[in-house]
Design a protein around this motif. Structure first.
Motif, PDB file in Angstrom:
ATOM      1  N   THR A   1     -12.026   4.476  -7.751  1.00 11.51           N
ATOM      2  CA  THR A   1     -11.083   4.274  -6.656  1.00 11.51           C
ATOM      3  C   THR A   1     -11.815   3.983  -5.355  1.00 11.51           C
ATOM      4  O   THR A   1     -12.981   4.304  -5.184  1.00 11.51           O
ATOM      5  CB  THR A   1     -10.169   5.500  -6.483  1.00 11.51           C
ATOM      6  N   ARG A   2     -11.062   3.388  -4.458  1.00 14.82           N
ATOM      7  CA  ARG A   2     -11.553   3.053  -3.117  1.00 14.82           C
ATOM      8  C   ARG A   2     -10.955   4.026  -2.119  1.00 14.82           C
ATOM      9  O   ARG A   2     -10.074   4.814  -2.451  1.00 14.82           O
ATOM     10  CB  ARG A   2     -11.127   1.619  -2.760  1.00 14.82           C
ATOM     11  N   HIS A   3     -11.389   3.901  -0.904  1.00 10.36           N
ATOM     12  CA  HIS A   3     -10.854   4.729   0.170  1.00 10.36           C
ATOM     13  C   HIS A   3      -9.404   4.343   0.487  1.00 10.36           C
ATOM     14  O   HIS A   3      -8.649   5.131   1.033  1.00 10.36           O
ATOM     15  CB  HIS A   3     -11.743   4.591   1.410  1.00 10.36           C
ATOM     16  N   ASN A   4      -9.007   3.133   0.144  1.00 15.60           N
ATOM     17  CA  ASN A   4      -7.656   2.645   0.440  1.00 15.60           C
ATOM     18  C   ASN A   4      -6.609   3.254  -0.478  1.00 15.60           C
ATOM     19  O   ASN A   4      -6.896   3.603  -1.627  1.00 15.60           O
ATOM     20  CB  ASN A   4      -7.601   1.128   0.285  1.00 15.60           C
ATOM     21  N   TRP A   5      -5.392   3.296   0.039  1.00 22.27           N
ATOM     22  CA  TRP A   5      -4.243   3.809  -0.700  1.00 22.27           C
ATOM     23  C   TRP A   5      -3.230   2.690  -0.868  1.00 22.27           C
ATOM     24  O   TRP A   5      -3.139   1.785  -0.042  1.00 22.27           O
ATOM     25  CB  TRP A   5      -3.612   4.981   0.054  1.00 22.27           C
TER      26      TRP A   5
ATOM     27  N   ILE B   1     -10.670  -8.500   5.656  1.00 18.54           N
ATOM     28  CA  ILE B   1      -9.253  -8.690   5.971  1.00 18.54           C
ATOM     29  C   ILE B   1      -8.365  -8.062   4.897  1.00 18.54           C
ATOM     30  O   ILE B   1      -7.382  -7.381   5.226  1.00 18.54           O
ATOM     31  CB  ILE B   1      -8.939 -10.190   6.153  1.00 18.54           C
ATOM     32  N   GLU B   2      -8.693  -8.261   3.629  1.00 22.42           N
ATOM     33  CA  GLU B   2      -7.870  -7.682   2.560  1.00 22.42           C
ATOM     34  C   GLU B   2      -7.860  -6.165   2.668  1.00 22.42           C
ATOM     35  O   GLU B   2      -6.817  -5.523   2.491  1.00 22.42           O
ATOM     36  CB  GLU B   2      -8.367  -8.125   1.181  1.00 22.42           C
ATOM     37  N   THR B   3      -8.998  -5.585   2.972  1.00 20.90           N
ATOM     38  CA  THR B   3      -9.099  -4.137   3.139  1.00 20.90           C
ATOM     39  C   THR B   3      -8.169  -3.666   4.257  1.00 20.90           C
ATOM     40  O   THR B   3      -7.449  -2.669   4.108  1.00 20.90           O
ATOM     41  CB  THR B   3     -10.558  -3.733   3.438  1.00 20.90           C
ATOM     42  N   LEU B   4      -8.168  -4.380   5.361  1.00 13.25           N
ATOM     43  CA  LEU B   4      -7.330  -4.011   6.497  1.00 13.25           C
ATOM     44  C   LEU B   4      -5.845  -4.182   6.185  1.00 13.25           C
ATOM     45  O   LEU B   4      -5.016  -3.359   6.599  1.00 13.25           O
ATOM     46  CB  LEU B   4      -7.721  -4.835   7.718  1.00 13.25           C
ATOM     47  N   ILE B   5      -5.513  -5.240   5.473  1.00 10.58           N
ATOM     48  CA  ILE B   5      -4.112  -5.433   5.072  1.00 10.58           C
ATOM     49  C   ILE B   5      -3.657  -4.243   4.232  1.00 10.58           C
ATOM     50  O   ILE B   5      -2.564  -3.704   4.439  1.00 10.58           O
ATOM     51  CB  ILE B   5      -3.939  -6.767   4.317  1.00 10.58           C
TER      52      ILE B   5
ATOM     53  N   SER C   1      -0.474   0.767   3.545  1.00 10.13           N
ATOM     54  CA  SER C   1      -0.356   2.176   3.163  1.00 10.13           C
ATOM     55  C   SER C   1       0.175   3.031   4.310  1.00 10.13           C
ATOM     56  O   SER C   1       0.690   4.122   4.082  1.00 10.13           O
ATOM     57  CB  SER C   1      -1.697   2.723   2.673  1.00 10.13           C
ATOM     58  N   GLY C   2       0.046   2.548   5.530  1.00 12.41           N
ATOM     59  CA  GLY C   2       0.553   3.276   6.690  1.00 12.41           C
ATOM     60  C   GLY C   2      -0.459   4.250   7.244  1.00 12.41           C
ATOM     61  O   GLY C   2      -1.394   4.678   6.578  1.00 12.41           O
ATOM     62  N   SER C   3      -0.239   4.635   8.485  1.00 12.96           N
ATOM     63  CA  SER C   3      -1.203   5.466   9.197  1.00 12.96           C
ATOM     64  C   SER C   3      -1.315   6.876   8.643  1.00 12.96           C
ATOM     65  O   SER C   3      -2.270   7.579   8.941  1.00 12.96           O
ATOM     66  CB  SER C   3      -0.867   5.517  10.688  1.00 12.96           C
ATOM     67  N   GLY C   4      -0.375   7.301   7.837  1.00  8.72           N
ATOM     68  CA  GLY C   4      -0.459   8.625   7.221  1.00  8.72           C
ATOM     69  C   GLY C   4      -1.665   8.772   6.307  1.00  8.72           C
ATOM     70  O   GLY C   4      -2.113   9.888   6.043  1.00  8.72           O
TER      71      GLY C   4
ATOM     72  N   VAL D   1      -3.477  -9.530  11.500  1.00  6.84           N
ATOM     73  CA  VAL D   1      -3.622  -8.201  10.900  1.00  6.84           C
ATOM     74  C   VAL D   1      -3.780  -7.154  12.002  1.00  6.84           C
ATOM     75  O   VAL D   1      -3.211  -6.061  11.923  1.00  6.84           O
ATOM     76  CB  VAL D   1      -4.807  -8.169   9.909  1.00  6.84           C
ATOM     77  N   ARG D   2      -4.521  -7.477  13.046  1.00  8.08           N
ATOM     78  CA  ARG D   2      -4.686  -6.558  14.184  1.00  8.08           C
ATOM     79  C   ARG D   2      -3.338  -6.294  14.851  1.00  8.08           C
ATOM     80  O   ARG D   2      -3.029  -5.158  15.222  1.00  8.08           O
ATOM     81  CB  ARG D   2      -5.683  -7.114  15.199  1.00  8.08           C
ATOM     82  N   GLU D   3      -2.511  -7.324  14.988  1.00  4.53           N
ATOM     83  CA  GLU D   3      -1.165  -7.140  15.543  1.00  4.53           C
ATOM     84  C   GLU D   3      -0.372  -6.139  14.696  1.00  4.53           C
ATOM     85  O   GLU D   3       0.321  -5.278  15.242  1.00  4.53           O
ATOM     86  CB  GLU D   3      -0.405  -8.471  15.582  1.00  4.53           C
ATOM     87  N   HIS D   4      -0.466  -6.259  13.385  1.00  6.97           N
ATOM     88  CA  HIS D   4       0.229  -5.326  12.490  1.00  6.97           C
ATOM     89  C   HIS D   4      -0.305  -3.905  12.681  1.00  6.97           C
ATOM     90  O   HIS D   4       0.468  -2.942  12.703  1.00  6.97           O
ATOM     91  CB  HIS D   4       0.072  -5.759  11.037  1.00  6.97           C
ATOM     92  N   THR D   5      -1.619  -3.781  12.812  1.00  6.61           N
ATOM     93  CA  THR D   5      -2.225  -2.459  13.029  1.00  6.61           C
ATOM     94  C   THR D   5      -1.708  -1.846  14.328  1.00  6.61           C
ATOM     95  O   THR D   5      -1.329  -0.668  14.363  1.00  6.61           O
ATOM     96  CB  THR D   5      -3.767  -2.567  13.077  1.00  6.61           C
TER      97      THR D   5
END
Length: 192
Positions: A20-24, A132-136, A141-144, A175-179
């Protein structure tokens, strides 16, 4: 390649489905390395028209193999990965590729070197799209699911390499705008 070699090699790469990765994901489970690599390749494939001057078949192949070393090492998040970790992953790739016939492994070794050294526009594009894919995925997954340091990191991660191409810069900006929207929504919820 003989069938036994092929089965054994695929057996090692199967760990990319397990590691697994750090991403959810949006349903609350950790993303696998294989899932990340697959979606990265899809991202590159969908952007093919944006890069007519590049060998996009090569880019997609690089996307699919870029994390093969993590079948051995597991994923180490970028914000804690050291130079020693990078060397360990490079060694894992070399060891892994020794299990393939030289006619196959030499091409992969060349691609890994190119990606490591960022010596082609194709390799730079893979690096940018990887970030970019990592950030998407982080945003989805949301800030939670974010660590405190990721609030700033999600705004700056990959900025340098994404600026190499106009199209990756545009995507990174979006992607930054979404963040920022996620961060602002969270702040608004905390005030209420």
């Amino acid at each position: 390649m003989n069938p036994e070699q092929l089965i054994e090699f695929l057996g090692v790469l199967e760990k990319l489905k397990c590691n697994t990765r750090h991403n959810w994901t949006t349903n609350g489970r950790q993303e696998s390395v294989a899932e990340h690599s697959w979606r990265l390749a899809v991202l590159a494939m969908l952007m093919e028209e944006d890069f007519p001057e590049l060998n996009m078949n090569k880019v997609i192949r690089m996307c699919l193999i870029h994390d093969w070393g993590e079948a051995v090492t597991g994923d180490i998040p970028a914000f804690i990965k050291t130079e020693a970790d990078e060397e360990k992953e490079a060694d894992a790739i070399e060891t892994l590729l020794k299990n393939l016939p030289e006619t196959i492994s030499s091409g992969f070794l060349t691609m890994f070197k190119e990606m490591s050294d960022l010596t082609s526009d194709e390799a730079i594009l893979v690096k940018a799209l990887d970030k970019i894919e990592t950030l998407i995925q982080h945003n989805e997954s949301g800030s939670g699911a974010w660590l405190p340091l990721e609030y700033d990191l999600n705004l700056t991660y990959g900025n340098e390499v994404c600026g190499h191409f106009e199209k990756t810069q545009q995507l990174r900006d979006k992607v930054r705008e979404h963040t920022l929207r996620i961060i602002n929504e969270e702040r608004r919820e905390h005030r209420e």
